[in-house]
Design an enzyme around this catalytic site. Structure first.
Site, PDB file in Angstrom:
ATOM      1  N   GLN A 188       0.782  -1.242   0.000  1.00  0.00           N
ATOM      2  CA  GLN A 188       0.000   0.000   0.000  1.00  0.00           C
ATOM      3  C   GLN A 188       0.816   1.296   0.000  1.00  0.00           C
ATOM      4  OE1 GLN A 188      -3.520   2.287   2.506  1.00  0.00           O
ATOM      5  NE2 GLN A 188      -3.231   0.156   2.944  1.00  0.00           N
TER       6      GLN A 188
ATOM      7  N   GLU B  84       1.692  -1.639   8.238  1.00  0.00           N
ATOM      8  CA  GLU B  84       0.897  -0.530   8.778  1.00  0.00           C
ATOM      9  C   GLU B  84       0.877  -0.430  10.317  1.00  0.00           C
ATOM     10  OE1 GLU B  84      -1.365   1.921   7.248  1.00  0.00           O
ATOM     11  OE2 GLU B  84      -1.283   2.533   9.325  1.00  0.00           O
TER      12      GLU B  84
ATOM     13  N   ASP C 144       0.714   3.505   6.014  1.00  0.00           N
ATOM     14  CA  ASP C 144       0.827   3.159   4.591  1.00  0.00           C
ATOM     15  C   ASP C 144       0.540   4.338   3.662  1.00  0.00           C
ATOM     16  OD1 ASP C 144       1.592   0.573   5.065  1.00  0.00           O
ATOM     17  OD2 ASP C 144      -0.399  -0.283   4.846  1.00  0.00           O
TER      18      ASP C 144
ATOM     19  N   GLY D 160      -7.667  19.558  20.227  1.00  0.00           N
ATOM     20  CA  GLY D 160      -7.223  20.951  20.285  1.00  0.00           C
ATOM     21  C   GLY D 160      -7.783  21.651  21.501  1.00  0.00           C
ATOM     22  N   GLY D 161      -8.104  22.915  21.323  1.00  0.00           N
ATOM     23  CA  GLY D 161      -8.564  23.716  22.456  1.00  0.00           C
ATOM     24  C   GLY D 161     -10.042  23.587  22.738  1.00  0.00           C
TER      25      GLY D 161
HETATM   26  N1  COA Z   1      11.901  -9.640  -9.716  1.00  0.00           N
HETATM   27  C1  COA Z   1      12.666 -10.385  -8.898  1.00  0.00           C
HETATM   28  N2  COA Z   1      12.696 -10.235  -7.565  1.00  0.00           N
HETATM   29  C2  COA Z   1      11.882  -9.315  -7.044  1.00  0.00           C
HETATM   30  C3  COA Z   1      11.043  -8.505  -7.817  1.00  0.00           C
HETATM   31  C4  COA Z   1      11.064  -8.700  -9.218  1.00  0.00           C
HETATM   32  N3  COA Z   1      10.313  -7.989 -10.037  1.00  0.00           N
HETATM   33  N4  COA Z   1      10.359  -7.694  -7.009  1.00  0.00           N
HETATM   34  C5  COA Z   1      10.740  -7.971  -5.744  1.00  0.00           C
HETATM   35  N5  COA Z   1      11.656  -8.949  -5.764  1.00  0.00           N
HETATM   36  C6  COA Z   1      12.349  -9.542  -4.626  1.00  0.00           C
HETATM   37  C7  COA Z   1      13.211  -8.561  -3.878  1.00  0.00           C
HETATM   38  O1  COA Z   1      14.398  -8.321  -4.587  1.00  0.00           O
HETATM   39  C8  COA Z   1      13.417  -9.291  -2.574  1.00  0.00           C
HETATM   40  O2  COA Z   1      14.434 -10.238  -2.711  1.00  0.00           O
HETATM   41  P1  COA Z   1      15.598 -10.506  -1.614  1.00  0.00           P
HETATM   42  O3  COA Z   1      14.978 -10.292  -0.276  1.00  0.00           O
HETATM   43  O4  COA Z   1      15.955 -11.935  -1.897  1.00  0.00           O
HETATM   44  O5  COA Z   1      16.699  -9.579  -1.882  1.00  0.00           O
HETATM   45  C9  COA Z   1      12.129 -10.094  -2.409  1.00  0.00           C
HETATM   46  O6  COA Z   1      11.424  -9.965  -3.643  1.00  0.00           O
HETATM   47  C10 COA Z   1      11.251  -9.716  -1.253  1.00  0.00           C
HETATM   48  O7  COA Z   1      11.082  -8.325  -1.173  1.00  0.00           O
HETATM   49  P2  COA Z   1      10.497  -7.645   0.162  1.00  0.00           P
HETATM   50  O8  COA Z   1      10.152  -6.253  -0.186  1.00  0.00           O
HETATM   51  O9  COA Z   1      11.459  -7.785   1.291  1.00  0.00           O
HETATM   52  O10 COA Z   1       9.146  -8.463   0.385  1.00  0.00           O
HETATM   53  P3  COA Z   1       8.502  -9.125   1.682  1.00  0.00           P
HETATM   54  O11 COA Z   1       7.205  -9.688   1.220  1.00  0.00           O
HETATM   55  O12 COA Z   1       9.417 -10.065   2.383  1.00  0.00           O
HETATM   56  O13 COA Z   1       8.240  -7.910   2.681  1.00  0.00           O
HETATM   57  C11 COA Z   1       7.332  -5.782   3.300  1.00  0.00           C
HETATM   58  C12 COA Z   1       7.150  -7.059   2.476  1.00  0.00           C
HETATM   59  C13 COA Z   1       6.212  -4.833   2.932  1.00  0.00           C
HETATM   60  C14 COA Z   1       7.270  -6.107   4.797  1.00  0.00           C
HETATM   61  C15 COA Z   1       8.701  -5.142   2.964  1.00  0.00           C
HETATM   62  O14 COA Z   1       8.752  -4.930   1.583  1.00  0.00           O
HETATM   63  C16 COA Z   1       8.988  -3.829   3.676  1.00  0.00           C
HETATM   64  O15 COA Z   1       9.288  -3.773   4.862  1.00  0.00           O
HETATM   65  N6  COA Z   1       8.931  -2.722   2.939  1.00  0.00           N
HETATM   66  C17 COA Z   1       9.275  -1.406   3.438  1.00  0.00           C
HETATM   67  C18 COA Z   1       8.170  -0.820   4.272  1.00  0.00           C
HETATM   68  C19 COA Z   1       6.847  -0.888   3.576  1.00  0.00           C
HETATM   69  O16 COA Z   1       6.666  -0.307   2.535  1.00  0.00           O
HETATM   70  N7  COA Z   1       5.911  -1.629   4.186  1.00  0.00           N
HETATM   71  C20 COA Z   1       4.625  -1.921   3.606  1.00  0.00           C
HETATM   72  C21 COA Z   1       3.743  -0.846   3.639  1.00  0.00           C
HETATM   73  S1  COA Z   1       2.240  -1.253   2.853  1.00  0.00           S
END
Ligand code: COA
Length: 416
Positions: free
Chosen positions: A17, A140, A169, A248-249
């Site tokens: 998000q 979030e 988010d 607020g106030g």
């Molecule tokens: N092709 C190949 N690999 C891809 C890709 C693509 N098009 N897009 C993503 N990936 C890979 C990434 O390179 C990563 O690989 P690695 O960890 O082996 O280096 C992997 O997918 C996972 O990415 P990640 O973003 O860590 O996903 P996750 O599902 O484990 O975590 C979150 C999800 C949201 C918790 C994490 O992305 C995060 O903390 N983001 C920052 C804060 C945020 O935006 N939170 C969400 C708010 S809605």
């Protein structure tokens, strides 16, 4: 009608998000947003909380309108080559991967800068660079807890509470959009791109700034007069949860209206704005309170504020929330019905302004989404349906100079 961000090309490496909310806003305002997604799967929200089997979930469609979708495996050499070409001809790359993921993919800030010195790389992370939690992945509610929202939301006798509003988010995404637009403006004069980073913790805290105000007031005087704990309850040394008190106030509270016993949203929010005291008394038929020293100042009212709210609830008990607001608005009293999502979805004013927009989608038919909350006198924001997974892969590859034979081979090897 041309849009101000037309000509700005954005590589949208966002998911879930926070990032998608940012790039969707920029797409509405004319940017060419190319959402890069993993072949076969795409953004996880395409399949999360589906209401129609096999069709992109509303979670995805409501955060990815007006974008194009390119599938690309950026861990494969051919995928890296395509991404390199895209970086060379784009203006902005937006990402919200877990910490370090873009670097592990081989696209560090230094490398991207070498490929395209004008590139703006915009990132969302849970915590800011150098923070002792910088390695954490964040969603979030984690951000709401880290940013001070949860400890200050809810009721005094209950646990820390998260808000339904996406403070971690979408709010972070909006901060990022401001950062990107600022960096684009800076590039107009310097010709150089830069890194823009926004953390979810910081964005939540930015919205909780009045609670940091309150902490400092509490440290100094030991109580907070606008909180329900004052004057009869007790304060510790941390900002308490204030229930539905006005921040607020002016004191305010959520008050019951006719039908509250069966309708969970038969309430209004009522604010006792100081200068509206006389109109409030007139509206309630309590004219004797207007000049009564026991009621006439905010300070005098404070120790009986809940008794006053009780009197107002008594007045409200034979009025629906809409009838009550229709009366109170004539007295210039700040108030609102507590609206359910069902009521919001059907609200004719929100439909007319485009804040609630009905959008066509190739596979699901029409759906409702939240349109632009920002209105312009010289631009109409048209909300279009979200793209199907990889819908624009071939056209993006063609624009990068790939032949149809090359494209077929890339599909074959599951690079795209
Ligand atoms: N092709 C190949 N690999 C891809 C890709 C693509 N098009 N897009 C993503 N990936 C890979 C990434 O390179 C990563 O690989 P690695 O960890 O082996 O280096 C992997 O997918 C996972 O990415 P990640 O973003 O860590 O996903 P996750 O599902 O484990 O975590 C979150 C999800 C949201 C918790 C994490 O992305 C995060 O903390 N983001 C920052 C804060 C945020 O935006 N939170 C969400 C708010 S809605």
């Amino acid at each position: 009608m041309s849009k101000p961000l037309e000509g700005i090309k954005i590589i949208d490496f966002t998911h879930v998000q926070a990032g998608p909310a940012c790039t969707q806003l920029l797409a509405w305002f004319g940017a060419d947003v190319i959402k890069v997604e993993r072949p076969g799967a795409g953004d996880v929200t395409r399949s999360q909380l589906r209401d129609i089997p096999g069709v992109d979930a509303l979670y995805f469609t409501m955060l990815n309108s007006n974008k194009r979708s390119l599938t690309l495996d950026t861990k494969k050499p051919e995928g890296k080559e395509i991404l390199t070409k895209l970086i060379k001809e784009s203006d902005v790359l937006v990402e919200n991967f877990g910490p370090g993921a873009l670097d592990r993919m081989g696209f560090t800030w230094e490398h991207i800068k070498e490929l395209n010195p004008g590139m703006i790389v915009a990132s969302v992370k849970g915590f800011s660079d150098g923070h002792h939690y910088e390695d954490l992945k964040v969603y979030e509610n984690v951000a709401q807890c880290a940013g001070g929202a949860a400890s200050t939301t809810g009721f005094d006798d209950g646990p820390p509470t998260v808000s339904a509003a996406a403070l971690g988010d979408s709010n972070t995404g909006m901060h990022l959009a401001i950062g990107i637009l600022t960096a684009l403006r800076a590039r107009d004069t310097t010709g150089k791109g830069q890194k823009v980073a926004v953390s979810m913790q910081d964005s939540v805290l930015n919205l909780c700034r009045v609670k940091l105000r309150d902490q400092q007031r509490l440290d100094r005087v030991g109580y907070l007069e606008e909180y329900p704990q004052y004057p009869h309850g007790t304060f510790s040394d941390v900002v308490p949860r204030g229930g539905n008190a006005g921040g607020g106030g002016q004191p305010g509270w959520v008050l019951k209206c006719k039908g509250w016993e069966t309708d969970p949203n038969a309430y209004i929010y009522f604010t006792i704005q100081g200068h509206a005291w006389a109109p409030i008394c007139k509206a309630l038929g309590k004219e004797e309170w207007i000049d009564d020293p026991a009621y006439m100042t905010a300070g005098a009212r404070q120790d009986k504020i809940f008794a006053i709210f009780g009197t107002i609830e008594d007045w409200l008990k034979d009025k629906t929330k809409f009838e009550a607001v229709d009366i109170l608005r004539k007295f210039d009293i700040p108030c609102s019905p507590v609206l359910s999502m069902k009521e919001i979805a059907a609200d004719p004013s929100l439909r007319a302004s485009g804040t609630i927009a009905e959008v066509e989608h190739k596979e699901r038919g029409t759906y409702l989404t939240v349109g632009s909350p920002i209105k312009f006198s010289d631009m109409k924001v048209d909300i279009k349906g979200s793209p199907l997974l990889g819908e624009h892969t071939d056209e993006v590859l063609e624009s990068l100079g790939y032949s149809s034979k090359d494209i077929a081979a890339l599909h074959e090897k599951q690079v795209v």
